[in-house]
Design a protein around this motif. Structure first.
Motif, short mmCIF file in Angstrom:
data_model
loop_
_atom_site.label_atom_id
_atom_site.label_comp_id
_atom_site.label_asym_id
_atom_site.label_seq_id
_atom_site.Cartn_x
_atom_site.Cartn_y
_atom_site.Cartn_z
N UNK A 1 1.65 6.81 7.89
CA UNK A 1 1.94 8.00 7.19
C UNK A 1 3.12 8.34 6.60
N UNK A 2 3.09 8.68 5.22
CA UNK A 2 4.37 8.97 4.75
C UNK A 2 4.35 10.40 3.95
N UNK A 3 5.10 11.60 4.39
CA UNK A 3 4.98 12.85 3.68
C UNK A 3 6.15 12.89 3.06
N UNK B 1 8.58 9.91 -6.49
CA UNK B 1 8.39 8.39 -6.68
C UNK B 1 9.53 7.76 -5.87
N UNK B 2 10.76 8.01 -6.04
CA UNK B 2 11.96 7.82 -5.29
C UNK B 2 11.67 7.56 -3.79
N UNK B 3 11.19 8.70 -3.17
CA UNK B 3 11.01 8.67 -1.73
C UNK B 3 9.97 7.87 -1.35
N UNK B 4 8.64 7.70 -2.04
CA UNK B 4 7.76 6.98 -1.74
C UNK B 4 8.19 5.30 -1.66
N UNK C 1 5.97 2.73 -0.04
CA UNK C 1 4.76 3.32 -0.80
C UNK C 1 5.03 3.17 -2.05
N UNK C 2 3.86 3.33 -2.73
CA UNK C 2 3.75 3.80 -4.32
C UNK C 2 2.63 4.85 -4.39
N UNK C 3 2.68 5.16 -5.81
CA UNK C 3 1.64 6.40 -6.14
C UNK C 3 0.22 5.97 -5.76
N UNK D 1 1.11 10.44 1.63
CA UNK D 1 0.75 8.80 1.35
C UNK D 1 0.39 8.28 2.55
N UNK D 2 -0.76 7.27 2.64
CA UNK D 2 -1.00 6.54 3.55
C UNK D 2 -0.86 4.99 3.30
N UNK D 3 -0.26 4.44 3.92
CA UNK D 3 0.15 2.88 3.70
C UNK D 3 -1.00 2.15 4.49
N UNK D 4 -1.12 0.93 4.02
CA UNK D 4 -1.93 -0.14 4.84
C UNK D 4 -3.26 -0.22 4.24
#
Length: 137
Positions: free
Chosen positions: A31-33, A68-71, A76-78, A134-137
């Protein structure tokens, strides 16, 4: 996701240190906020952050670049973004914002993120703010 996964604060080099005790972004496991970002240009040593321009287009594109820089900082990406919340200062900007948004995200290969748009007051000169989950994976 493991309860023991570390929580990591994310601050890209392009961003200033937050003005209060919060993080520009936080990742825990998959999880990325991303905290609310505005149209401030890249950080410059010894200078206060400033909007990139007076117009909605310039500020929106910079806001998305800041998100996007934080992602990217968090891996992560969009394409990983599930939810975007947009904050506009003027209801008259909604149609123009939608055109910019559609253009910006035209290249997404998967479903676009869910989105909420609300109208708020922002500090003088700022027209738009956005955050993302964002949710990765």
């Amino acid at each position: 996701m493991s309860a023991s996964a570390p929580k990591t604060a994310l601050t890209p080099a392009t961003h200033t240190t937050p003005p209060a005790r919060f993080s520009h972004g936080v990742r825990k496991g998959t999880i990325l906020q991303v905290a609310g970002q505005v149209g401030f240009g890249p950080a410059r040593e010894g200078e206060a952050p400033r909007p990139v321009g007076p117009g909605l287009r310039e500020q929106t594109l910079q806001t998305f670049a800041n998100v996007e820089a934080i992602l990217k900082e968090g891996g992560a990406a969009w394409e990983d973004v599930m939810m975007v919340r947009v904050y506009l200062t003027d209801t008259d900007h909604f149609a123009e914002f939608n055109r910019i948004y559609d253009e910006y995200f035209a290249g997404l290969e998967e479903a676009p993120p869910a989105r909420t748009t609300v109208y708020v007051g922002l500090p003088a000169g700022l027209l738009v703010e956005a955050d993302a989950l964002a949710v990765l994976g």
